[in-house]
Design a protein around this motif. Structure first.
Motif, short mmCIF file in Angstrom:
data_model
loop_
_atom_site.label_atom_id
_atom_site.label_comp_id
_atom_site.label_asym_id
_atom_site.label_seq_id
_atom_site.Cartn_x
_atom_site.Cartn_y
_atom_site.Cartn_z
N GLU A 163 0.75 -1.24 -0.23
CA GLU A 163 0.09 0.06 0.05
C GLU A 163 0.96 1.37 0.10
N PHE A 171 -0.16 9.22 -5.95
CA PHE A 171 0.53 10.77 -5.69
C PHE A 171 1.67 11.12 -6.63
N ARG A 270 -1.96 -1.66 12.66
CA ARG A 270 -2.19 -0.35 13.06
C ARG A 270 -2.66 -0.39 14.48
N VAL B 97 -6.38 9.99 -3.58
CA VAL B 97 -6.91 8.88 -2.84
C VAL B 97 -6.60 8.78 -1.32
N PHE B 99 -6.88 6.13 1.48
CA PHE B 99 -6.74 4.70 1.43
C PHE B 99 -7.62 4.39 2.73
N GLN B 100 -7.86 2.98 2.64
CA GLN B 100 -8.53 2.34 3.76
C GLN B 100 -7.94 2.27 4.90
N ASN B 101 -6.65 1.86 4.82
CA ASN B 101 -5.66 1.89 6.07
C ASN B 101 -4.76 3.01 6.22
N ALA B 103 -2.49 4.29 5.00
CA ALA B 103 -1.32 4.32 4.29
C ALA B 103 -0.28 5.18 4.30
N LEU B 105 3.24 6.71 5.89
CA LEU B 105 4.62 6.30 5.76
C LEU B 105 5.29 6.27 7.47
N PRO B 106 5.49 5.25 7.92
CA PRO B 106 5.65 5.47 9.41
C PRO B 106 7.19 6.06 9.93
N PHE B 116 3.59 14.86 1.61
CA PHE B 116 4.21 13.97 0.86
C PHE B 116 3.59 14.19 -0.66
N GLY B 154 -6.17 5.43 15.16
CA GLY B 154 -6.76 5.26 13.88
C GLY B 154 -7.28 6.35 13.36
N ARG B 164 -3.46 14.69 3.54
CA ARG B 164 -2.64 14.39 2.47
C ARG B 164 -3.28 14.72 1.14
N ALA B 165 -4.44 13.76 1.04
CA ALA B 165 -5.01 14.08 -0.37
C ALA B 165 -5.50 15.39 -0.57
#
Lengths: 272, 268
Positions: A163, A171, A270, B97, B99-101, B103, B105-106, B116, B154, B164-165
């Motif tokens: 992902e 992006f 998560r 987009v 995203f569901q999770n 996404a 960057l950790p 980003f 979450g 971000r989008a």
């Protein structure tokens, strides 16, 4: 009032006890080993085996002598070249293999072989190709370290979540940006652990080649000590070599821990 | 805030998303057999500029596949996906987009994650800074700029994903079950936030969900999808007044819409 305190100390042991145990137990092992060494060396017929006392008294002779250090420096130069070359080739190759399935298929089998088969068997081949030279030493070190660096980097980069790359593509990231902004930073922890594994391998390669085929630095020095029956000095020299590798590996491990901390917790899943 | 960015866009209907006759098959590989799975069959619909459209349906009906096609991550086998007059072939800066999770960057903090997309677009750094500050505060994350994703809940992670989008100022916002992984309370909060934020920008939006209430409260139109093969069963207009808040949930229109949507879903 004392009850909460007691409950707490019941759950977690006092830390000073842990600290004592951590230091005292390895020390006790050392004492036992030295005692065994002493009694073994004291037996008749072991005239080449130095007693612990002679070992200690030889430390200044070896550490203070320029030739010991010079031989280590000579070997470390090969190590530096070989290890550096293995990194320069191994890290990009590992990342590319994680990214490109075809490349992985083509290179994978050779990598597996290189990991499973002891690279020492390649030494005579290298020797024939390059002779008794430093180049041959460097080549052997590369052979030892490269497969481990490639595999660790590739496997680490593979665990990057799909992902993330998908997000970057959405992006507008091109391949170059994907590498710079996602693949490399996401693989840092894996790369560093690959570097640590690779260093241990490179060191093994150096020592193997020095002791068996091409004695330019430490191998030559050991032969000097052996041929002069300076066994205590030889022991001190070996201890110096061990100390050096322990220090460098420890440093790499610290580095690894630093980089893996950033990723470990967030990669698995998560938090709610 | 959007005056200068709108200069990038030309006039007309470039915010319009249209799909015509879109089909997609996936090859499934099991033990000793290779099968085909009709994920989508003849899907056609359009999202008008400044419209909020939800794709609602059971899992496996292909709603995420539709979204990924509009995003340019997936190519249809048949039919075309267009944004404005241009067929979609790859991702582009006109679509962003969520995203569901999330996404995220950790290794990047909130600010790094929000900026980003703008950095990939190579925006001047002063503008990146300003936009980042604006959208971080828009999603209510002031004071968390330097937190890493794992230090966020979450819901907060999803706020970062939304910021971000929005920050790249896309014409079209694509959301793939962005609140699907959240607990119910957080989920409602995020829906309220999205209502508030959307009311400010009115971005053309395509929103994938499998929650009926979520679809009704957020959307101008709900496209109900059925599975096997994935197709559109109904196109329901939601004429609840905007700006909207939770009070409409008590209205007769809301209840009626909800029932209508459920009738379609139950009929399969």
């Amino acid at each position: 009032m004392t009850r909460p305190a007691r409950i707490r100390s019941w759950g977690a042991r006092p830390t000073w006890l842990d600290a004592v145990a951590r230091v005292a137990l390895p020390l006790a092992v050392l004492v036992v080993l030295v005692a065994v060494w002493q009694s073994y060396a004291a037996r008749a017929g072991n005239f080449l085996m130095p007693k612990p006392g002679r070992f200690v008294s030889s430390i200044p002779d070896v550490v203070g002598s320029g030739e010991a250090w010079r031989s280590i420096a000579t070997s470390d130069l090969s190590l530096l070249f070989g290890y550096g070359l293995a990194i320069a080739v191994g890290v990009p190759l590992g990342l590319a293999m994680a990214r490109n399935r075809l490349l992985d298929r083509v290179m994978g089998p050779y990598l597996d072989i290189a990991i499973v088969v002891p690279m020492a068997v390649m030494m005579p081949v290298v020797l024939m190709a390059l002779g008794l030279t430093r180049r041959a030493q460097v080549a052997v070190i590369v052979l030892f370290a490269l497969p481990f660096i490639v595999v660790a980097t590739r496997d680490g980069a593979r665990t990057l979540r799909a992902e993330w790359t998908e997000m970057a593509r959405v992006f507008g990231a091109g391949e170059a940006q994907l590498w710079r902004r996602v693949l490399l930073p996401g693989s840092v922890a894996a790369i560093v652990s690959g570097l640590r594994l690779g260093f241990a391998q490179a060191l093994t390669g150096l020592v193997t080649v020095e002791l068996t085929l091409i004695a330019l630095g430490i191998g030559k020095q050991m032969i000097v000590y052996q041929s002069h029956f300076q066994s205590a000095r030889l022991f001190v020299f070996v201890a110096m070599l061990m100390l050096q590798s322990v220090v460098i590996l420890g440093g790499l491990r610290l580095l690894e821990r630093r980089f893996s901390r950033g990723l470990a917790t967030s990669r698995g899943g998560r938090a709610a | 805030m959007t005056t200068e960015t709108n200069a990038v866009a030309v006039t007309g209907r470039e915010g319009r998303v249209s799909l015509s006759g879109v089909g997609k098959r996936f090859v499934t590989r099991g033990r000793g057999h290779v099968g085909e799975f009709q994920a989508l069959d003849d899907v056609s619909f359009a999202v008008e500029p400044s419209e909020f459209v939800s794709l609602l349906g059971p899992s496996g009906c292909g709603k995420t596949t539709v979204l990924r096609m509009v995003a340019g991550l997936l190519k249809p086998d048949t039919g075309t996906v267009r944004v404005g007059a241009v067929p979609v072939t790859k991702p582009g800066p006109d679509r962003a987009v969520v995203f569901q999770n999330a996404a995220l960057l950790p290794w990047l903090d909130v600010r790094g994650n929000v900026s980003f997309g703008m950095r990939l677009l190579k925006w001047p750094s002063a503008r990146v800074r300003e936009q980042t500050r604006h959208y971080v505060s828009l999603v209510g994350l002031e004071g968390f700029e330097h937190h890493l994703p794992r230090e966020l809940s979450g819901g907060m992670q999803q706020r970062v994903g939304l910021a971000r989008a929005l920050a790249v100022d896309p014409q079209i916002l694509l959301m793939d079950e962005p609140f699907g992984a959240l607990d119910e309370i957080t989920r409602r909060q995020m829906q309220n936030e999205l209502l508030r934020i959307w009311a400010q920008s009115r971005k053309t939006s395509l929103f994938v969900t499998h929650s009926v209430d979520e679809a009704v409260i957020l959307s101008d139109r709900i496209l109900i999808m059925g599975a096997r093969p994935g197709r559109i069963l109904a196109d329901i207009r939601v004429d609840l007044p905007r700006p909207r808040d939770r009070d409409v949930e008590a209205s007769d229109e809301f209840v009626a819409l909800r029932q209508e949507v459920w009738r379609w879903l139950d009929s399969r």
